[in-house]
Design a protein around this motif. Structure first.
Motif, PDB file in Angstrom:
ATOM      1  N   SER A   1     -24.808  29.764  -3.634  1.00  0.00           N
ATOM      2  CA  SER A   1     -25.812  29.485  -4.566  1.00  0.00           C
ATOM      3  C   SER A   1     -25.115  29.882  -6.223  1.00  0.00           C
ATOM      4  O   SER A   1     -25.948  29.605  -7.036  1.00  0.00           O
ATOM      5  CB  SER A   1     -26.673  31.025  -4.573  1.00  0.00           C
ATOM      6  OG  SER A   1     -26.129  32.141  -4.522  1.00  0.00           O
ATOM      7  N   THR A   2     -23.937  30.139  -6.274  1.00  0.00           N
ATOM      8  CA  THR A   2     -23.158  30.129  -7.389  1.00  0.00           C
ATOM      9  C   THR A   2     -23.210  28.611  -7.901  1.00  0.00           C
ATOM     10  O   THR A   2     -22.623  28.572  -9.222  1.00  0.00           O
ATOM     11  CB  THR A   2     -21.817  30.614  -7.583  1.00  0.00           C
ATOM     12  OG1 THR A   2     -21.052  29.952  -6.295  1.00  0.00           O
ATOM     13  CG2 THR A   2     -21.940  32.370  -7.078  1.00  0.00           C
ATOM     14  N   PHE A   3     -23.219  27.690  -7.164  1.00  0.00           N
ATOM     15  CA  PHE A   3     -23.191  26.399  -7.598  1.00  0.00           C
ATOM     16  C   PHE A   3     -24.100  26.008  -8.685  1.00  0.00           C
ATOM     17  O   PHE A   3     -23.616  25.224  -9.609  1.00  0.00           O
ATOM     18  CB  PHE A   3     -23.344  25.408  -6.377  1.00  0.00           C
ATOM     19  CG  PHE A   3     -22.371  25.384  -5.329  1.00  0.00           C
ATOM     20  CD1 PHE A   3     -20.944  26.016  -5.804  1.00  0.00           C
ATOM     21  CD2 PHE A   3     -22.348  24.859  -4.395  1.00  0.00           C
ATOM     22  CE1 PHE A   3     -19.928  25.932  -4.677  1.00  0.00           C
ATOM     23  CE2 PHE A   3     -21.327  24.837  -3.327  1.00  0.00           C
ATOM     24  CZ  PHE A   3     -20.092  25.223  -3.301  1.00  0.00           C
ATOM     25  N   PHE A   4     -25.296  26.747  -8.551  1.00  0.00           N
ATOM     26  CA  PHE A   4     -26.305  26.744  -9.554  1.00  0.00           C
ATOM     27  C   PHE A   4     -25.850  26.708 -10.985  1.00  0.00           C
ATOM     28  O   PHE A   4     -25.874  25.875 -11.930  1.00  0.00           O
ATOM     29  CB  PHE A   4     -27.547  27.535  -9.281  1.00  0.00           C
ATOM     30  CG  PHE A   4     -28.303  27.166  -8.338  1.00  0.00           C
ATOM     31  CD1 PHE A   4     -28.864  25.813  -7.772  1.00  0.00           C
ATOM     32  CD2 PHE A   4     -28.472  28.077  -7.259  1.00  0.00           C
ATOM     33  CE1 PHE A   4     -29.457  25.445  -6.785  1.00  0.00           C
ATOM     34  CE2 PHE A   4     -29.460  27.901  -6.162  1.00  0.00           C
ATOM     35  CZ  PHE A   4     -29.838  26.557  -5.910  1.00  0.00           C
ATOM     36  N   GLY A   5     -25.062  27.984 -11.163  1.00  0.00           N
ATOM     37  CA  GLY A   5     -24.403  28.138 -12.626  1.00  0.00           C
ATOM     38  C   GLY A   5     -23.446  27.294 -12.812  1.00  0.00           C
ATOM     39  O   GLY A   5     -23.177  26.949 -14.092  1.00  0.00           O
ATOM     40  N   LYS A   6     -22.606  26.832 -11.955  1.00  0.00           N
ATOM     41  CA  LYS A   6     -21.330  25.917 -12.215  1.00  0.00           C
ATOM     42  C   LYS A   6     -22.039  24.571 -12.613  1.00  0.00           C
ATOM     43  O   LYS A   6     -21.434  24.095 -13.663  1.00  0.00           O
ATOM     44  CB  LYS A   6     -20.511  25.691 -10.886  1.00  0.00           C
ATOM     45  CG  LYS A   6     -19.772  26.990 -10.615  1.00  0.00           C
ATOM     46  CD  LYS A   6     -19.022  26.891  -9.262  1.00  0.00           C
ATOM     47  CE  LYS A   6     -18.301  28.295  -8.918  1.00  0.00           C
ATOM     48  NZ  LYS A   6     -17.694  27.951  -7.766  1.00  0.00           N
ATOM     49  N   TYR A   7     -22.882  24.142 -11.839  1.00  0.00           N
ATOM     50  CA  TYR A   7     -23.733  22.857 -12.067  1.00  0.00           C
ATOM     51  C   TYR A   7     -24.199  22.885 -13.613  1.00  0.00           C
ATOM     52  O   TYR A   7     -24.108  21.926 -14.637  1.00  0.00           O
ATOM     53  CB  TYR A   7     -24.561  22.391 -11.184  1.00  0.00           C
ATOM     54  CG  TYR A   7     -25.248  20.776 -11.375  1.00  0.00           C
ATOM     55  CD1 TYR A   7     -24.349  19.839 -10.677  1.00  0.00           C
ATOM     56  CD2 TYR A   7     -26.283  20.846 -11.898  1.00  0.00           C
ATOM     57  CE1 TYR A   7     -24.618  18.516 -10.713  1.00  0.00           C
ATOM     58  CE2 TYR A   7     -26.797  19.141 -11.783  1.00  0.00           C
ATOM     59  CZ  TYR A   7     -26.050  18.348 -11.501  1.00  0.00           C
ATOM     60  OH  TYR A   7     -26.307  17.102 -11.566  1.00  0.00           O
ATOM     61  N   PHE A   8     -24.958  23.879 -13.991  1.00  0.00           N
ATOM     62  CA  PHE A   8     -25.704  24.339 -15.204  1.00  0.00           C
ATOM     63  C   PHE A   8     -24.430  24.135 -16.250  1.00  0.00           C
ATOM     64  O   PHE A   8     -24.738  23.517 -17.119  1.00  0.00           O
ATOM     65  CB  PHE A   8     -26.391  25.643 -15.431  1.00  0.00           C
ATOM     66  CG  PHE A   8     -27.050  25.736 -16.640  1.00  0.00           C
ATOM     67  CD1 PHE A   8     -28.177  24.846 -17.090  1.00  0.00           C
ATOM     68  CD2 PHE A   8     -26.779  26.760 -17.376  1.00  0.00           C
ATOM     69  CE1 PHE A   8     -28.867  24.975 -18.217  1.00  0.00           C
ATOM     70  CE2 PHE A   8     -27.401  26.914 -18.721  1.00  0.00           C
ATOM     71  CZ  PHE A   8     -28.447  25.965 -19.010  1.00  0.00           C
ATOM     72  N   GLU A   9     -23.463  24.747 -16.187  1.00  0.00           N
ATOM     73  CA  GLU A   9     -22.198  24.463 -17.162  1.00  0.00           C
ATOM     74  C   GLU A   9     -22.030  23.149 -17.248  1.00  0.00           C
ATOM     75  O   GLU A   9     -21.617  22.557 -18.603  1.00  0.00           O
ATOM     76  CB  GLU A   9     -20.931  25.452 -16.891  1.00  0.00           C
ATOM     77  CG  GLU A   9     -21.182  26.556 -16.710  1.00  0.00           C
ATOM     78  CD  GLU A   9     -20.134  27.500 -16.109  1.00  0.00           C
ATOM     79  OE1 GLU A   9     -18.812  26.750 -16.114  1.00  0.00           O
ATOM     80  OE2 GLU A   9     -19.991  28.683 -15.815  1.00  0.00           O
ATOM     81  N   LYS A  10     -22.039  22.412 -16.486  1.00  0.00           N
ATOM     82  CA  LYS A  10     -21.461  20.681 -16.617  1.00  0.00           C
ATOM     83  C   LYS A  10     -22.635  20.080 -17.232  1.00  0.00           C
ATOM     84  O   LYS A  10     -22.341  19.326 -17.951  1.00  0.00           O
ATOM     85  CB  LYS A  10     -21.338  20.126 -15.096  1.00  0.00           C
ATOM     86  CG  LYS A  10     -20.332  21.091 -14.236  1.00  0.00           C
ATOM     87  CD  LYS A  10     -18.827  20.466 -14.758  1.00  0.00           C
ATOM     88  CE  LYS A  10     -17.811  20.989 -13.762  1.00  0.00           C
ATOM     89  NZ  LYS A  10     -16.521  21.143 -14.259  1.00  0.00           N
ATOM     90  N   VAL A  11     -23.865  20.339 -16.878  1.00  0.00           N
ATOM     91  CA  VAL A  11     -25.070  19.462 -17.391  1.00  0.00           C
ATOM     92  C   VAL A  11     -25.496  19.817 -18.506  1.00  0.00           C
ATOM     93  O   VAL A  11     -26.041  19.147 -19.452  1.00  0.00           O
ATOM     94  CB  VAL A  11     -26.123  19.183 -16.451  1.00  0.00           C
ATOM     95  CG1 VAL A  11     -25.667  18.637 -15.208  1.00  0.00           C
ATOM     96  CG2 VAL A  11     -26.791  20.744 -16.087  1.00  0.00           C
ATOM     97  N   SER A  12     -25.391  21.088 -19.155  1.00  0.00           N
ATOM     98  CA  SER A  12     -25.902  21.799 -20.412  1.00  0.00           C
ATOM     99  C   SER A  12     -25.217  20.896 -21.447  1.00  0.00           C
ATOM    100  O   SER A  12     -25.833  20.565 -22.465  1.00  0.00           O
ATOM    101  CB  SER A  12     -25.542  23.201 -20.430  1.00  0.00           C
ATOM    102  OG  SER A  12     -24.208  23.625 -20.456  1.00  0.00           O
TER     103      SER A  12
END
Length: 93
Positions: A26-37
C-alpha cells in the motif's frame, strides 16, 4: 455531409496486471503520487470498493440471499487543470 460537434465526456483506458507476478504494498500509493504530482495530478482521493452478491433462489420465493464484503482499496489521482484522473489499485492502473 453532416458534421458533428460531439465531444467525449469521459474516456477510460485501464490495464490489469498479472496477480502472481507483482508484489503489492500500500506504500506504492504514496510513491506513485510523488511521481505524478509533478505532472499536475495534485489531488488524491481514497476509494473503498464494496462487493454485493445477490442470489435469487426459486425454492425460497421472494427471499433473496445477499452477501456484502469489502473490496480492495484504490486511489484516484486528479489533475484539475486538465480534467484528468489516474486510478491505481493492486494490479490495475
Amino acid at each position: 455531409m453532416p458534421t458533428s460537434k460531439h465531444q467525449l465526456a469521459e474516456v477510460l483506458c485501464g490495464f490489469w496486471f498479472d496477480n502472481d507476478s507483482n508484489d503489492w504494498d500500500s506504500t506504492f500509493f504514496g510513491k506513485y503520487f510523488e511521481k505524478v504530482s509533478i505532472l499536475g495530478f495534485v489531488e488524491k482521493q481514497e476509494q473503498k470498493a464494496v462487493q454485493v452478491k445477490v442470489e435469487l433462489n426459486s425454492e425460497q420465493k421472494g427471499v433473496p440471499i445477499s452477501e456484502m464484503k469489502e473490496g480492495e482499496m484504490r486511489m484516484v489521482f486528479r489533475n484539475p487543470e486538465k480534467n484528468a484522473a489516474i486510478i491505481l489499485s493492486r494490479n490495475y492502473i
